[in-house]
Design a protein around this motif. Structure first.
Motif, PDB file in Angstrom:
ATOM      1  N   PRO A  68      -4.425   0.081   8.141  1.00 29.76           N
ATOM      2  CA  PRO A  68      -3.395   1.084   7.874  1.00 29.76           C
ATOM      3  C   PRO A  68      -2.565   0.690   6.648  1.00 29.76           C
ATOM      4  O   PRO A  68      -2.412  -0.496   6.366  1.00 29.76           O
ATOM      5  CB  PRO A  68      -2.535   1.090   9.142  1.00 29.76           C
ATOM      6  N   CYS A  69      -2.079   1.660   5.945  1.00 32.48           N
ATOM      7  CA  CYS A  69      -1.284   1.408   4.734  1.00 32.48           C
ATOM      8  C   CYS A  69      -0.073   0.534   5.078  1.00 32.48           C
ATOM      9  O   CYS A  69       0.550   0.710   6.116  1.00 32.48           O
ATOM     10  CB  CYS A  69      -0.831   2.732   4.138  1.00 32.48           C
ATOM     11  N   GLN A  70       0.230  -0.422   4.213  1.00 33.13           N
ATOM     12  CA  GLN A  70       1.341  -1.348   4.476  1.00 33.13           C
ATOM     13  C   GLN A  70       2.452  -1.211   3.437  1.00 33.13           C
ATOM     14  O   GLN A  70       3.234  -2.143   3.234  1.00 33.13           O
ATOM     15  CB  GLN A  70       0.823  -2.793   4.491  1.00 33.13           C
ATOM     16  N   CYS A  71       2.534  -0.087   2.781  1.00 35.72           N
ATOM     17  CA  CYS A  71       3.616   0.104   1.815  1.00 35.72           C
ATOM     18  C   CYS A  71       4.950   0.141   2.579  1.00 35.72           C
ATOM     19  O   CYS A  71       4.965   0.363   3.791  1.00 35.72           O
ATOM     20  CB  CYS A  71       3.420   1.383   1.012  1.00 35.72           C
ATOM     21  N   PRO A  72       6.071  -0.084   1.902  1.00 32.54           N
ATOM     22  CA  PRO A  72       7.362  -0.155   2.612  1.00 32.54           C
ATOM     23  C   PRO A  72       7.676   1.099   3.428  1.00 32.54           C
ATOM     24  O   PRO A  72       8.170   1.001   4.548  1.00 32.54           O
ATOM     25  CB  PRO A  72       8.386  -0.337   1.477  1.00 32.54           C
ATOM     26  N   ASP A  73       7.341   2.280   2.904  1.00 33.03           N
ATOM     27  CA  ASP A  73       7.611   3.513   3.643  1.00 33.03           C
ATOM     28  C   ASP A  73       6.823   3.546   4.944  1.00 33.03           C
ATOM     29  O   ASP A  73       7.355   3.889   6.001  1.00 33.03           O
ATOM     30  CB  ASP A  73       7.237   4.736   2.801  1.00 33.03           C
ATOM     31  N   CYS A  74       5.545   3.196   4.870  1.00 34.44           N
ATOM     32  CA  CYS A  74       4.718   3.222   6.070  1.00 34.44           C
ATOM     33  C   CYS A  74       5.184   2.164   7.065  1.00 34.44           C
ATOM     34  O   CYS A  74       5.238   2.416   8.267  1.00 34.44           O
ATOM     35  CB  CYS A  74       3.253   3.019   5.713  1.00 34.44           C
ATOM     36  N   GLN A  75       5.532   0.992   6.569  1.00 33.90           N
ATOM     37  CA  GLN A  75       6.001  -0.051   7.480  1.00 33.90           C
ATOM     38  C   GLN A  75       7.271   0.378   8.206  1.00 33.90           C
ATOM     39  O   GLN A  75       7.441   0.120   9.392  1.00 33.90           O
ATOM     40  CB  GLN A  75       6.250  -1.347   6.706  1.00 33.90           C
TER      41      GLN A  75
HETATM   42 ZN   LIG Z   1       2.038   3.831   2.902  1.00 39.26          ZN
END
Ligand SMILES: [Zn+2]
Length: 162
Positions: A5-12
């Motif tokens: 799964p995406c781990q960018c700050p928004d997704c986290q």
């Molecule tokens: Zn993301």
């Protein structure tokens, strides 16, 4: 290896919030109340903001279509507007958007009422609680902390070395 799964700050931030809502509201009843309260809070605030904007700026100059289908994409709307959009134009656009949001929130409320009529026996609520504990374990739980430490000791592989 399955797609991570995406781990960018928004997704986290989203994952954390998502898990927290499961952990802190682990029954059907609590999820119903939580979602209902969130929807009502959204409606109250957005509705009041729209009223206030209408009071300050009037709502009859180039009246935006109130109960029309959802507004066209902002980019398209901007393209159709005069070449130099003024601050007043932006306010009018925001008011039209808020009217659409409020109309959608009202529709969602009508649908939610059906879902929220449901009551389930305690045995079923217990299933919800059990699953909540599996889906969103307490991040401060000792086992979880230990697992995280183990995971973080493993250096990240570059994506092309799976
Ligand atoms: Zn993301």
């Amino acid at each position: 290896m399955p797609e991570e799964p995406c781990q960018c700050p928004d997704c986290q931030r989203f994952y954390r919030e998502h898990d927290r809502l499961i952990r802190e509201q682990p029954t059907l009843r609590q999820q119903q109340e939580l979602s209902w309260a969130a929807l009502q809070a959204f409606r109250t605030l957005a509705g009041r903001a729209l009223e206030e904007l209408q009071r300050r700026h009037g709502d009859d100059q180039s009246p935006p279509a109130a109960s029309s289908p959802p507004a066209q994409p902002l980019a398209a709307a901007a393209g159709a507007a005069a070449s130099e959009p003024t601050e007043a134009d932006a306010i009018q656009q925001a008011m039209a958007d808020l009217e659409n949001i409020n109309a959608h929130l009202f529709s969602i409320e009508v649908l939610m009422e059906r879902i929220f009529d449901v009551r389930v026996p305690d045995d079923v609520e217990q299933v919800f609680r059990e699953l909540a504990g599996e889906l969103a374990p307490d991040p401060l739980n000792a086992d979880r902390l230990r697992l995280n430490r183990l995971l973080h000791q493993t250096p990240d592989l570059p994506p092309d070395r799976r």
